[in-house]
Write a protein that holds these residues in place. Sequence first.
Motif, short mmCIF file in Angstrom:
data_model
loop_
_atom_site.label_atom_id
_atom_site.label_comp_id
_atom_site.label_asym_id
_atom_site.label_seq_id
_atom_site.Cartn_x
_atom_site.Cartn_y
_atom_site.Cartn_z
N VAL A 182 13.93 8.22 12.01
CA VAL A 182 13.72 7.71 10.67
C VAL A 182 12.23 7.70 10.33
O VAL A 182 11.83 8.08 9.23
N PHE A 219 10.57 9.74 7.35
CA PHE A 219 9.81 8.99 6.36
C PHE A 219 8.45 9.64 6.14
O PHE A 219 8.03 9.88 5.01
N VAL A 279 18.63 1.93 6.48
CA VAL A 279 18.06 3.26 6.68
C VAL A 279 18.08 4.07 5.39
O VAL A 279 17.12 4.74 5.03
N ASN A 280 19.17 3.97 4.63
CA ASN A 280 19.27 4.75 3.41
C ASN A 280 18.24 4.33 2.36
O ASN A 280 17.89 5.10 1.49
N LEU A 281 17.83 3.09 2.46
CA LEU A 281 16.93 2.57 1.44
C LEU A 281 15.48 2.59 1.90
O LEU A 281 14.63 1.93 1.31
N LEU A 282 15.23 3.35 2.97
CA LEU A 282 13.93 3.30 3.61
C LEU A 282 12.79 3.56 2.63
O LEU A 282 11.76 2.88 2.66
N LEU A 339 12.78 3.06 -0.52
CA LEU A 339 12.73 2.10 -1.61
C LEU A 339 12.43 0.69 -1.10
O LEU A 339 11.55 0.00 -1.58
N TYR A 340 13.22 0.26 -0.12
CA TYR A 340 13.05 -1.09 0.44
C TYR A 340 12.89 -0.97 1.95
O TYR A 340 13.81 -1.31 2.70
N ASP A 389 24.57 9.68 4.21
CA ASP A 389 23.90 9.47 2.94
C ASP A 389 22.45 9.89 2.99
O ASP A 389 21.92 10.49 2.08
N GLN A 390 21.82 9.56 4.11
CA GLN A 390 20.42 9.90 4.25
C GLN A 390 20.23 11.41 4.19
O GLN A 390 19.31 11.92 3.59
N GLU A 443 23.59 2.75 -4.42
CA GLU A 443 22.36 2.09 -3.97
C GLU A 443 21.22 3.07 -3.75
O GLU A 443 20.06 2.68 -3.65
N LEU A 444 21.57 4.36 -3.68
CA LEU A 444 20.53 5.34 -3.43
C LEU A 444 20.01 5.95 -4.71
O LEU A 444 19.05 6.73 -4.70
N ILE A 475 16.30 5.73 -5.51
CA ILE A 475 15.39 6.60 -4.76
C ILE A 475 15.28 7.93 -5.46
O ILE A 475 14.18 8.49 -5.64
#
Lengths: 337, 289, 559, 669
Positions: free
Chosen positions: A173, A177, B253-256, B258-259, C283-284, C304-305, C308
């Motif tokens: 991750v 990122f 993890v999906n919102l990494l 953003l949040y 999702d990622q 929720e994504l 982004i």
Amino acid sequence: MKRILINRIVQFLVILLIASFLLFAVTEFSPGNVAAKILGPYALDSQVRMLTGRLHLDDPLLTRYLRWLATLTGLLPNQLGGDATGLGLTDPRGAQYFGNFGFSLMQGRPIVDVLADRFAHTVTLAVWAIGLTIPISLALGVLAGTTAGSWIDRTITVITVTLTSLPEFVVSVALIFVFSASLGWLPGTSPLAQGDRWSEASQLVLPVAVLVIASSAYVTRIVRSSVVDTLARPFVRTARLKGLSPLRVTFFHVLRNALIAPITVILLQINWILTGVVVVEAIFAYPGIGRLMLEAALFGDLYLIQALTLISLTVAIATQFLGDLAYVLLDPRIRVA
Amino acid sequence: MMTPLAGTAKHDRHRKRARRLGRILFRSGSVSVALNILLFWAVVAVAAPLLSPYDPTTIDFTASLDPSPSAAHWLGTDATGRDLLSRIIWGARTTFLVVPLSVLSAFAVGGVAGMVSAWFGGWTDTIIGRAGDVMLAFPALIVYIILITSFGPSMWNIVLAVTLAYAPGVARLMRAQVLSIKSLEYVLAARAAGEGPLYIMFVEILPNVGTPLIVDLCLRTGYAVILVGTLGFLGLGLPPPTPDWGGMVVEGVNLLTLYPHISLFPAAAVTSVVIACNLLADGLRGLRR
Amino acid sequence: MSKEKVHGYIPDLTGQYRDGRVSRREFIRTATLLGLSAASAYGLAGTIDGIASPAHAQEAKPKGGVLRLETTVYDVKSPAVANTTAHPWIYSQVVEYLTVIGSDNVTRPHLLESWEPSDDLSVWTLRVRDGVTWHSGRAFTADDVIWNLTRLLSDEVGSSMLGLMKGYMLNDVDSGKTDENGKKIITHELWAPNAIEKVDDMTVRLNLKAPQLAVPEHLNHYQAVMLDPAEGGTFDVGSNGTGAFTLTEIEPGRGAVIEAVESYWGEGPYLDKVEFVDLGGGDQAIINALISGQVHGAFQVQPELARILEAQDHLTLYDVTTADTAVSRMRVTEKPFDDPRVRKAFRLAIDPAKACAVAFGPFATPAEHHHVAPIHPEYAKLPEWKQDVEGAKALLAEAGYGDGLEVELTIQQNPPHHLRSATAMQEMLKDAGVTCNINVVPNAQYWDMWTTVPFGTTVWAHRPLGVINLGLAYRSGGAWNESGYSNPEFDRLLTEAEAMPDPEVRRGKMAEIEALMQEDGPIVQTYWRKLLTFYDKKVVGFEMHPTYALFANKLAIRA
Amino acid sequence: MLDIAGLRVAYDDGPAIVRGVDLRLRAGETYGLVGESGCGKSTIAYAVERHLEGGGRITGGTIKVDGIDVETLSPGDLRRWRGSVVSLVQQNPTTALNPSMRIGSQLLEVFAGRPGRSADDRDAQIDTVLRRVRFQDPRRIRASWPHQLSGGQVQRVTIAMALLTRPKLLLLDEPTTGLDATIEAEVATLVKEIARDAGDMALLYISHNLGLIARVADRIGVMYAGQIVEEGTARAVLKTPAHPYTRSLLASLPGNPALRPGDRLHTIPGQVPRPEDLGGGCAFLPRCPSAKPGLCDTGVALTLCEAGGEGHVARCLRLGDLADQAFAPQAHSTPARDGSPAIVEIADLDRTFRSRSRFGGASETVVAANGVSFTIGQGEIVSLVGESGSGKSTIARILTGLDTADSGRALGFGVNLAQLPAGERAAALVSAIRIIFQNPDNTLNPAHRIGRILRRALKRGGRPSGADAVADLVRAVRLPSDAASRFPSDLSGGQRQRVAIARALAGRADLIIADEPVAALDVSVQAAIIELLRDVHAGQGSAILFISHDLDLVRHISDRVVVLYRGTVVEQGPAAAVFAAPHHPYTEVLLAAVHPPDPDHDAPEMPFADDSGAGPEPGLCPFVGRCHRSLPVCRHRPAPEQRLAGQHMIRCHIDFDHSPQNTPPQPRG
């Protein structure tokens, strides 16, 4: 030497046989009646029962195991193939051949085909990861080991301890990122799809990086401690007192003996990368064995799980075998018995 | 012809050993950092009800729209609107319950197997050794996935999974240790004195298997934290809404982008514990020399 | 327009619209269902409200190019038993439906030229479109339609069309056998020999057992694609079809490729090729692929994504309000859900709005526990649903669970909003004295137990009419009746509603049904979700469809 | 050649290990440095090589080799200097060679980075040196891996390696420790030859073994606690020792010529002090029998004083007073018992081990006992002697029930001990037979306090196990009274062996099996343990089965001796008879390897045991391959048992009645 080899091969086969039976027995507990799986969620009970009978899925465990084994070795035709079941599953290789794992319930294709591509991808990943891990960790491990106690050693130790403490998913991750979401230098996923923007090579970079970080940190530590242990052995003192140059002592005396222990660890890493990179493959959507395993397990694709686990077992036992072989080849005390 | 025990010298030596232990444990920066981290989390785990500002499962329905850190939620909330700080605090409790339980179970099973294997040798040894080989040969993560998808995610299944994963390794180490001790004179003396195998195994041998096993325990504790986290990451962790650090990382993890706080705080918590375990293992390894 | 045979109800409908009793959307939908072409319906509406029919601001779409789209690639060998809305993404580009529901929720003929229901809605005449040919060059005829419909309605195939059309096309037959539980095994047959009747080479007539309004929409059920009879009902690489594309590669779990067919009878295709990429459902992975430009668009993006991706300049958000939902249904045959008071108490304990907010933020609207969506034409507005924890407690006490109750809610692992929604429910049930444990299972595993688990959350896709869902899920013996709900009163009301072409009248009936569902029904339902996705701005011609349907023939890509 | 002045060496921040050593060594001279473990003698050797490990550093003094100050050498010079000017032979030969490199390569490597020699020249030189250390076939040795050679052979290779560059100074650091006495003798012989032929090479020979030093050294330095306490010619130091330590040490050796059979060994109280416990005064003071209050305990720094001619010096304030003080041996209270009734009768005991290598290679067979028969009389001390691998310990293990025999009997205490594992023995039987092991480091469980260990032993022996009983035991073995509350790691090796003896006492053992009980102890402590054991023997009337390779000790304490070679009893009989001629050729070899601390002792030289390792066919005399007196018949027929006078038995073909006694050995072939 020959005797040792034959002995080990026999052991190898026996373990494989026992393990395959265990595997078969264990997967029997996995959820989902096979027939229901094949027919899908909307099948009627009567259809499920009919198919169960037609596929002899209600036979005793041992009978089914032997039939599975016979199918695998090409002695019996696969149950699922052919017209009798009405499933329309066909295998271009025919119903009977060595290595016949049957059909994937998830994908409705012969498992051999499902595996072929995926395994190739995983091997690609493994070759890169191991190819980079070995030189990196040897160089760092020897550097740290020979300078034990110095700031170089301490720096390497701190870094490797930290890196081995990071779960793969955290490393993945973090890399995504930085290199994908923030900098946009590399793709964040690696489905190995043909694309205009990212080549397959660029898609490999991040997954390989995660694997290299995870395993080289570990291997570096093993190499370091092996080097430190070897340096403390009297023959190194003998070599120094012979007036040999430090480089010669390191390469001819320390390395040769210090590498025996890490070989096993490196082989374990190879085994892990070939069979266990579930997390990395899942995060990067990499079409390899690990992700296939996860999908198969979550789907309850019994035959695919069996095939994959058997392959993993074979790889694991084979690497063990290779490890022993490496020991035998590297250590004259065993080789020249 | 008394042979005087050089009393002061002995005391000195005692003191010296204590000093050495002290030096390693406290003066060595890394080990004291490790101990402090573990102590910190242990206190947090024990005092969770006192420390956590909210119930870890209570949803703040307004915060779910914007989980960012705020005055009401210092570390923000997770995507469901539950206070992250409280969940991390209670997550420590989960971690400090599940992980030690799992590791101790693995050590109990593996330890006994290794001890028995080494002590009795012969067929017992062969069977236990081969069984361990076979277990180690199975791709570990898949075994858990099959196990947990079959029997559902629960604490005991995670304990079982970790035990299956680590027991063979522990057994090997224990076996090697016992084999090296088994032929030492004091064990022979106990055997010659007609002591039973149980007495010898548990009274004579067990207290001396020592440092390598403790080092291994530390390392495996670290790995178990990772493993429990990974199971959580794959969605196979503890059943919700139990706060579980690994599962919390996944939730965010999906919102990494953003949040990032939703993942990063629990990830930091997991990593700190693993690092502490590894540093401790390193320090204890030094003690053996 | 003059050529069209106008259904007898159309004048009434026109009157209702003029009086403002039905919305424009409902007017157009009902008119088209009654056989009016969409163009005519928009035209008719235009004569009343003065709004011109949507002038398809036809910018010239560029030709050529390869489009890459994210989707889960399933095995599609047997479209008749496809069970997700992602399945038809691939095969429906090759083989097509008789009718098509547009993104505007309006049903239009597709492989049909038109349809004509009798005034009592019991005889439907389907006219096959002239000039449609298979890729093999053969003309598409009534025989193809009859072969496909007959096949879909046979027990052996296992298509859910069976459940959808059973009420008006089939009879139950007692096979004389019983299963291990002693229950009779029921098989089915067409209710009459001429139920599917060939009028001529280009005309098929359906003679219904009972009146039915939704026939054209049923014909767009995602399993009801027209396959070449010569291929025996299977679909694969190179399969014959009538669509704009042909399938050239497919590897389930990895990807598929379709290539343009130049001789397509309808609009397009503009693209040379579409590559479907399976990213493993993560999702990622989808986010990353969209951001990095690895794919031009995604099957869907979790709400929720969305934030982004909204920040990404090269992407556009597409969303659509739908009747897509998930219901936490209770097996009425299992304790404690056999007691209607318990079921109602669960509904009373839960405030859908809160659950909705936690699970979706702005991308959903609260539901009212009756599985009829505000966007459905027959939706009846009931008095606002109020959470009543005390009432729930009282009911539970009445049912003998005053000391508390422990249940287990089984949900699917993905997408994650299931868990958030369930967690919200868990919290609210706690207040009513119910301990609700959540059991998260892999998606595939859920489908092994979706009809048997006592308390589970099942996803229900958007369907254009409220009655369709109700018929599938809650009618006694309904094909997908996962809750085992069986209420003669409900069945009667539903059958009556299904026979009513008048949305006004039907709405009255629906109010009864909805109230019955709230009072006695087997579900807790908290949300109607918006479906959303993101596409690269280079992509032209995309609209988000309430059932995710993809019309690849209309898509183009700018260089 | 070597000039060490005021050398001080310390490790890390610890106290100095070497505390001001002066040492001068002339070309062609062999200097023997003796001292007990931890006295700093090895540190001196490594300091000379400038190769101190583990944080060691020189804190004072200078080391000059051939006039060059070692500390001034640059790293490059140091490398060239090592190996060419100074060579060092390490202790523990088996770990001193790289296990994954052939011997030849390791020898050839010595020339690496040294210019000038052609390849042929190097080969020739290696062959010469290998022959020099008595390898018949250098080619074979060079092609071997280290693990294929025996310990003695490996040590000869390392000596060859050290000699290869013709160093000016050869340092030998305990080169024979851990090797069998016969091998030790070989190496010593070799070193002596090298020293003789060395020309201008100087040798520094470091050992704790006075007998060995006596064999090779021209001059001797005795070290104690980091200092040289006495130095002089070998003869002066050994014949007329000046320092009380040297004198006590020599007196405590069982080979002390002044001892009569049955005499008590002279014991030195206490133990070697630890460096951190040392003050500035006399280090030997707490143990010194001649210490004079008011003189010795004032803490004045001592210097070396003239003690005799030829540079004989010693570090003692009372040198003059001590010159005529001699240790008078005391007679031991118990007379030797002979012909007492047997408590254990061993007959035809067989035990064979099959080992399989880890990787499933060929199995190896080791015969540990082959038809062994002997008896242990009540209250008798019977010694088992033989080299390592002769099967001594196996017999001990069978008697204690740690192992069982394949066949044969060991009748005693009413049962056949040979087939009765310890776990199946009755409690009384278990406490009747107790064993004392060799290694004091491991003989006690480090996790248990001494009190607990003794309590358990008392309990198992069926005796009261209260604090009083434990205290009695502690007293009985002359341990300090607070020992019971201590952990084994707090005790010295000698003290731990006392606990082991106390453990045997706790069960009131009728038979104590002592398996090399003092082999791992410092020389100055050995005698005390032996005497304690003999006291127990005398006090309780226990029989002792004494296993040892130290023939002097065996000769001194045993009633009867059994000589084992590869599991076969080749000779047995009363001690006096066995040690007097005639002997079995193997006993002869063993005896020849014994060298008293007497430079004038002329040890007969035996041929090197350079056998190929292949044992003879089963049934034949196992020694035939090594025998210097073998007859053609030895290779065809099993050796017969010959009974000589009394109970003296020899298993050999040689006709002892007619053979000339003690003739020099005839070379074979």
